[in-house]
Design a protein around this motif. Structure first.
Motif, mmCIF file in Angstrom:
data_model
loop_
_atom_site.group_PDB
_atom_site.id
_atom_site.type_symbol
_atom_site.label_atom_id
_atom_site.label_comp_id
_atom_site.label_asym_id
_atom_site.label_seq_id
_atom_site.Cartn_x
_atom_site.Cartn_y
_atom_site.Cartn_z
ATOM 1 N N LEU A 23 0.821 -1.205 0.000
ATOM 2 C CA LEU A 23 0.000 0.000 0.000
ATOM 3 C C LEU A 23 0.859 1.261 0.000
ATOM 4 O O LEU A 23 0.442 2.303 -0.498
ATOM 5 C CB LEU A 23 -0.929 0.004 1.221
ATOM 6 C CG LEU A 23 -2.055 -1.032 1.226
ATOM 7 C CD1 LEU A 23 -2.856 -0.933 2.507
ATOM 8 C CD2 LEU A 23 -2.966 -0.854 0.021
ATOM 9 N N ALA A 24 2.060 1.148 0.583
ATOM 10 C CA ALA A 24 2.986 2.283 0.586
ATOM 11 C C ALA A 24 3.825 2.354 -0.681
ATOM 12 O O ALA A 24 4.686 3.236 -0.784
ATOM 13 C CB ALA A 24 3.901 2.199 1.806
ATOM 14 N N GLY A 25 3.609 1.448 -1.635
ATOM 15 C CA GLY A 25 4.361 1.466 -2.880
ATOM 16 C C GLY A 25 5.756 0.926 -2.763
ATOM 17 O O GLY A 25 6.594 1.183 -3.632
ATOM 18 N N ARG A 26 6.031 0.146 -1.719
ATOM 19 C CA ARG A 26 7.383 -0.357 -1.483
ATOM 20 C C ARG A 26 7.564 -1.810 -1.892
ATOM 21 O O ARG A 26 8.706 -2.251 -2.062
ATOM 22 C CB ARG A 26 7.735 -0.240 -0.007
ATOM 23 C CG ARG A 26 7.817 1.168 0.539
ATOM 24 C CD ARG A 26 8.080 1.096 2.032
ATOM 25 N NE ARG A 26 8.280 2.407 2.639
ATOM 26 C CZ ARG A 26 8.466 2.592 3.938
ATOM 27 N NH1 ARG A 26 8.473 1.544 4.748
ATOM 28 N NH2 ARG A 26 8.634 3.804 4.426
ATOM 29 N N ALA A 27 6.502 -2.586 -2.004
ATOM 30 C CA ALA A 27 6.661 -4.026 -2.176
ATOM 31 C C ALA A 27 5.528 -4.586 -3.007
ATOM 32 O O ALA A 27 4.470 -3.961 -3.184
ATOM 33 C CB ALA A 27 6.717 -4.731 -0.813
ATOM 34 N N ALA A 28 5.769 -5.786 -3.529
ATOM 35 C CA ALA A 28 4.752 -6.612 -4.173
ATOM 36 C C ALA A 28 4.796 -7.969 -3.491
ATOM 37 O O ALA A 28 5.879 -8.535 -3.297
ATOM 38 C CB ALA A 28 5.023 -6.753 -5.664
ATOM 39 N N VAL A 29 3.649 -8.496 -3.116
ATOM 40 C CA VAL A 29 3.605 -9.710 -2.309
ATOM 41 C C VAL A 29 2.634 -10.703 -2.923
ATOM 42 O O VAL A 29 1.574 -10.337 -3.437
ATOM 43 C CB VAL A 29 3.195 -9.375 -0.854
ATOM 44 C CG1 VAL A 29 1.870 -8.643 -0.807
ATOM 45 C CG2 VAL A 29 3.140 -10.635 -0.004
ATOM 46 N N VAL A 30 3.024 -11.971 -2.869
ATOM 47 C CA VAL A 30 2.177 -13.083 -3.282
ATOM 48 C C VAL A 30 2.157 -14.072 -2.126
ATOM 49 O O VAL A 30 3.204 -14.597 -1.725
ATOM 50 C CB VAL A 30 2.697 -13.768 -4.560
ATOM 51 C CG1 VAL A 30 1.785 -14.923 -4.944
ATOM 52 C CG2 VAL A 30 2.794 -12.774 -5.708
ATOM 53 N N VAL A 31 0.985 -14.314 -1.576
ATOM 54 C CA VAL A 31 0.811 -15.214 -0.434
ATOM 55 C C VAL A 31 0.080 -16.448 -0.929
ATOM 56 O O VAL A 31 -1.023 -16.346 -1.485
ATOM 57 C CB VAL A 31 0.031 -14.532 0.707
ATOM 58 C CG1 VAL A 31 -0.097 -15.471 1.901
ATOM 59 C CG2 VAL A 31 0.723 -13.235 1.125
ATOM 60 N N VAL A 32 0.677 -17.609 -0.725
ATOM 61 C CA VAL A 32 0.125 -18.878 -1.201
ATOM 62 C C VAL A 32 -0.125 -19.768 0.006
ATOM 63 O O VAL A 32 0.778 -19.976 0.833
ATOM 64 C CB VAL A 32 1.079 -19.570 -2.193
ATOM 65 C CG1 VAL A 32 0.460 -20.859 -2.706
ATOM 66 C CG2 VAL A 32 1.405 -18.642 -3.351
ATOM 67 N N GLY A 33 -1.331 -20.283 0.114
ATOM 68 C CA GLY A 33 -1.667 -21.170 1.222
ATOM 69 C C GLY A 33 -2.892 -21.987 0.902
ATOM 70 O O GLY A 33 -3.535 -21.821 -0.146
ATOM 71 N N ALA A 34 -3.229 -22.866 1.825
ATOM 72 C CA ALA A 34 -4.411 -23.698 1.646
ATOM 73 C C ALA A 34 -5.664 -22.867 1.804
ATOM 74 O O ALA A 34 -5.683 -21.852 2.506
ATOM 75 C CB ALA A 34 -4.400 -24.845 2.654
ATOM 76 N N ALA A 35 -6.713 -23.279 1.132
ATOM 77 C CA ALA A 35 -7.995 -22.586 1.251
ATOM 78 C C ALA A 35 -8.469 -22.672 2.700
ATOM 79 O O ALA A 35 -8.487 -23.740 3.301
ATOM 80 C CB ALA A 35 -9.024 -23.216 0.312
ATOM 81 N N GLY A 36 -8.829 -21.534 3.267
ATOM 82 C CA GLY A 36 -9.270 -21.486 4.651
ATOM 83 C C GLY A 36 -8.178 -21.181 5.642
ATOM 84 O O GLY A 36 -8.464 -21.049 6.837
ATOM 85 N N ALA A 37 -6.938 -21.063 5.218
ATOM 86 C CA ALA A 37 -5.850 -20.728 6.128
ATOM 87 C C ALA A 37 -5.987 -19.277 6.584
ATOM 88 O O ALA A 37 -6.544 -18.431 5.882
ATOM 89 C CB ALA A 37 -4.499 -20.948 5.450
ATOM 90 N N ASP A 38 -5.461 -19.005 7.774
ATOM 91 C CA ASP A 38 -5.554 -17.672 8.365
ATOM 92 C C ASP A 38 -4.477 -16.781 7.765
ATOM 93 O O ASP A 38 -3.430 -16.523 8.368
ATOM 94 C CB ASP A 38 -5.388 -17.760 9.884
ATOM 95 C CG ASP A 38 -5.616 -16.418 10.557
ATOM 96 O OD1 ASP A 38 -6.210 -15.533 9.925
ATOM 97 O OD2 ASP A 38 -5.184 -16.257 11.721
ATOM 98 N N LEU A 39 -4.744 -16.293 6.562
ATOM 99 C CA LEU A 39 -3.794 -15.435 5.864
ATOM 100 C C LEU A 39 -4.313 -14.014 5.718
ATOM 101 O O LEU A 39 -3.763 -13.240 4.941
ATOM 102 C CB LEU A 39 -3.494 -16.016 4.474
ATOM 103 C CG LEU A 39 -2.904 -17.427 4.455
ATOM 104 C CD1 LEU A 39 -2.711 -17.909 3.037
ATOM 105 C CD2 LEU A 39 -1.584 -17.467 5.221
ATOM 106 N N GLY A 40 -5.335 -13.667 6.464
ATOM 107 C CA GLY A 40 -5.893 -12.330 6.399
ATOM 108 C C GLY A 40 -7.166 -12.302 5.587
ATOM 109 O O GLY A 40 -7.441 -13.194 4.765
#
Length: 711
Positions: free
Chosen positions: A334-351
């Motif tokens: 959101l601050a324009g500093r990074a690009a992120v890809v989060v990979v996990g199982a469906a239903g995992a507590d990833l936000g």
């Protein structure tokens, strides 16, 4: 009907109950006017920026790698010698009694009058008149001076100063943090001195006003600071930046999504330093003294060397590590500093889904976005390399190259002709038919290549057809792996006809937030294959980015079956590309034995959580190595007193120290020992704790630290 309007308790509204006549009413004393409340400092409902200014002005001194710098107070490298409290207090009391005894002996004349000679030598005879006011003042001043000298001497012997620092007001002031003083205007970060130095006084005043009024958040400050860095590097003009700030204030230079914060935060973040706090270094003898009790945090300068966390299910990998890191990277995006890809199982507590710009739910019919099977590339050879790694990367031999090159050749012999004929890459059903050698699709490709005059690609297709009937051909193996994706649950996905919205990791040139949910329940093999695909596409795309100041990070919540020889080589190249990966494993047994050493060597930050097995602990113990330590062999021999005076002295010594009088023999040796042994990692790490070693992109190291992830 006359009445006073009082209703019956039974609820009959038609018949009012008459009130009996009472005594005449006495006029009550008029109430006193209430005191006028103080005038509020701001209008009702108006935001207040004091909390933001306090956060922004809090000192963040330079610290060791991994230390939470927000309000940090550095500690010395070596632990100072600390006297036990009982011994310190008893020694202070004995010193006071000794001073009292000396003064009593002097006052009562048991030591003679020699201590009064300086007094008699300095005062004139006229002052010695009895009951003279001057003589009384001078004499008692001399007494105070002598008493003070005695108290200073016994105070040094009794270490009264240390008692004052340990138990007195200095310790109370350290325990209660005070307010952060306002810095000078030229050093106040809320006044934006960098903008003023560049001549953008109006923009600096607008931002400072928004900060004081509470309209600015930590994400806004980080985003505008990032935009200002672009101006300094020549990517944006000063006039454009100033115009945006003057018109939008704290909302200038927004993220493409328009969001200025996450819907919810669970961890502590500091966007000035880019850190997220994950725990506290335990006050343990195995931790260096400078780290004990300090907060432990991670940031892009550490994640740029990648991180591997190993621990069994329930040890806190997702909740204590992955979720805070995902939050932090999303804030950086959101601050324009990074690009992120989060990979996990469906239903995992990833936000929550609202915290991401793109959510790819593979196998879910309501998914808005699809995953590009070929990573957004138009080069058949590049697509074949990435796809071969995803399909059979875990089946390759553990030496350079292996079967991946053969699989790449097989895929390239089909992808190139198909794209030349159809203008796109094949979908999953089409690719499966080509790999199985179905006569219809191959004949159609042949006719299309002949019509287009693609003789070189026609030779590639002929070579593929000749290899179909040979023993050991990899086409069947690749077709079996592709069949894992050719299922009814995945029918709407991996479309290449342009009818869906595929997400490609080529988009990591921009500050994007992506979450990919894998269908691990019921499709475990397909999920592992897709995780390898995402990792391969990530390592291939970040290495060709133009803007490497934008930190790119891939977070894999479960990297089981993902680590391959090519993946290890790709992780080694990420540090120079301004990127990193976060991998979690339940056990190192999920990694082939020949790859465990190279993986731990390629990763800069390693975490072993509680509940680790001894054989996993052995791998960590080997990579963390040994250190020279000082081994002290102490032999105590009790002293037996023979005389009554000796017994009395021994009794006094026992009262002071709390221990029996002994004669101690100490032997000091330098020995080389493991920093953390396999047995300690398996049995000495408490629940909710982890052992973490860190390496920054600048090469700074932090030794293995025992970290309380709940602190």
């Amino acid at each position: 009907m006359d009445g006073d309007g009082t209703r019956d308790a039974r609820g009959t509204h038609a018949n009012p109950v008459p009130r009996p006549a009472g005594p005449p009413e006495v006029p009550a004393k008029p109430p006193e006017a209430p005191a006028v409340p103080p005038r509020p400092a701001r209008a009702p409902g108006a935001p207040d920026g004091s909390a933001f200014l306090t956060w922004l002005r809090t000192p963040r001194p330079q610290a060791l790698p991994g230390v939470w710098r927000f309000g940090h107070r550095p500690r010395p490298e070596e632990e100072p010698e600390r006297v036990p409290g009982r011994q310190l207090l008893s020694g202070a009391v004995i010193a006071f009694l000794v001073g009292w005894l000396i003064w009593s002996l002097l006052w009562n004349g048991y030591l003679g009058g020699w201590w009064l000679l300086p007094l008699y030598a300095m005062i004139p005879d006229s002052w010695a008149e009895p009951h003279s006011f001057t003589s009384v003042v001078v004499v008692y001043a001399y007494y105070v001076l002598i008493a003070g000298i005695i108290m200073v001497g016994v105070g040094r012997l009794g270490r009264w100063g240390e008692i004052w620092r340990r138990y007195g007001p200095p310790a109370w002031r350290r325990a209660v943090p005070g307010a952060v003083p306002a810095p000078a205007p030229e050093e106040d970060p809320a006044a934006w001195p960098a903008l003023r130095a560049a001549g953008a006084h109006d923009a600096a005043e607008r931002l400072a006003a928004d900060a004081r009024s509470g309209l600015m958040r930590d994400v806004d400050h980080a985003r505008i600071a990032r935009a200002w860095q672009g101006v300094q590097r020549g990517r944006h003009s000063l006039a454009t930046f100033t115009g945006a700030v003057l018109s939008q204030g704290a909302g200038a230079c927004p993220h493409p999504s328009g969001a200025r914060d996450l819907p919810v935060r669970q961890a502590r973040h500091d966007l000035v330093t880019g850190q997220v706090r994950i725990g506290t270094a335990a006050d343990d003898a195995r931790n260096p003294y400078a780290y004990r009790g300090a907060g432990l945090a991670l940031g892009p300068e550490l994640l740029g060397t990648s991180l591997l966390a190993v621990g069994p299910a329930g040890s806190g990998k997702t909740g204590s590590l992955v979720r805070p890191l995902a939050e932090s990277l999303c804030l950086h995006a959101l601050a324009g500093r990074a690009a992120v890809v989060v990979v996990g199982a469906a239903g995992a507590d990833l936000g929550p889904a609202d915290a991401y710009d793109v959510v790819v739910r593979i196998g879910h019919p309501d998914s808005v976005y699809d995953l590009d099977l070929y990573g957004g590339t138009t080069d058949p050879d590049e697509a074949a390399v990435v796809l071969a790694e995803a399909l059979v990367g875990d089946l390759t031999e553990q030496h350079q190259g292996g079967d991946t090159r053969r699989s790449t050749t097989v895929l390239a012999q089909l992808l190139g002709p198909f794209r030349a004929v159809h203008g796109r890459f094949p979908g999953v059903p089409e690719l499966r038919q080509l790999l199985e050698g179905a006569p219809g699709p191959l004949a159609e490709l042949r006719e299309g290549l002949r019509a287009a005059g693609q003789d070189s690609l026609l030779r590639e297709l002929d070579a593929r057809e000749r290899q179909l009937d040979r023993p050991g051909d990899l086409g069947g193996v690749l077709a079996d792996r592709v069949a894992l994706l050719d299922r009814p649950a995945f029918a709407p996905f991996f479309d290449t006809s342009g009818q869906s919205r595929p997400f490609s990791l080529k988009a990591l040139d921009h500050p994007v937030r992506v979450r990919i949910d894998l269908p691990q329940r019921g499709h475990a093999d397909a999920s592992r294959m897709l995780a390898r695909l995402v990792l391969a596409q990530f390592t291939a795309s970040v290495s060709v980015r133009e803007d490497r100041s934008l930190f790119a990070c891939l977070v894999l919540d479960d990297a089981s079956g993902v680590v391959t020889p090519e993946a290890v080589r790709g992780v080694q190249r990420l540090r120079s590309a301004g990127a990193g990966v976060v991998l979690t494993l339940r056990t190192l047994d999920d990694v082939p034995r020949p790859l465990r050493g190279p993986l731990l060597g390629a990763i800069g930050c390693r975490m072993a959580l509680s509940g680790l097995t001894p054989w996993d602990g052995q791998d960590f113990a080997e990579v963390w190595g040994k250190e020279w330590t000082e081994a002290r062999d102490v032999t105590d021999r009790q002293i037996i007193a023979e005389t009554p005076a000796g017994k009395a002295v021994h009794m006094l010594r026992r009262v002071i120290t709390g221990k029996a009088p002994t004669a101690r023999a100490v032997t000091v040796r330098q020995v080389e020992r493991e920093r953390w042994s396999a047995s300690e990692l398996a049995h000495a790490v408490p629940a909710g704790h982890a052992v973490l070693s860190l390496t920054s992109v600048k090469g700074e190291h932090a030794p293995p630290l025992l970290v309380d992830l709940r602190g």
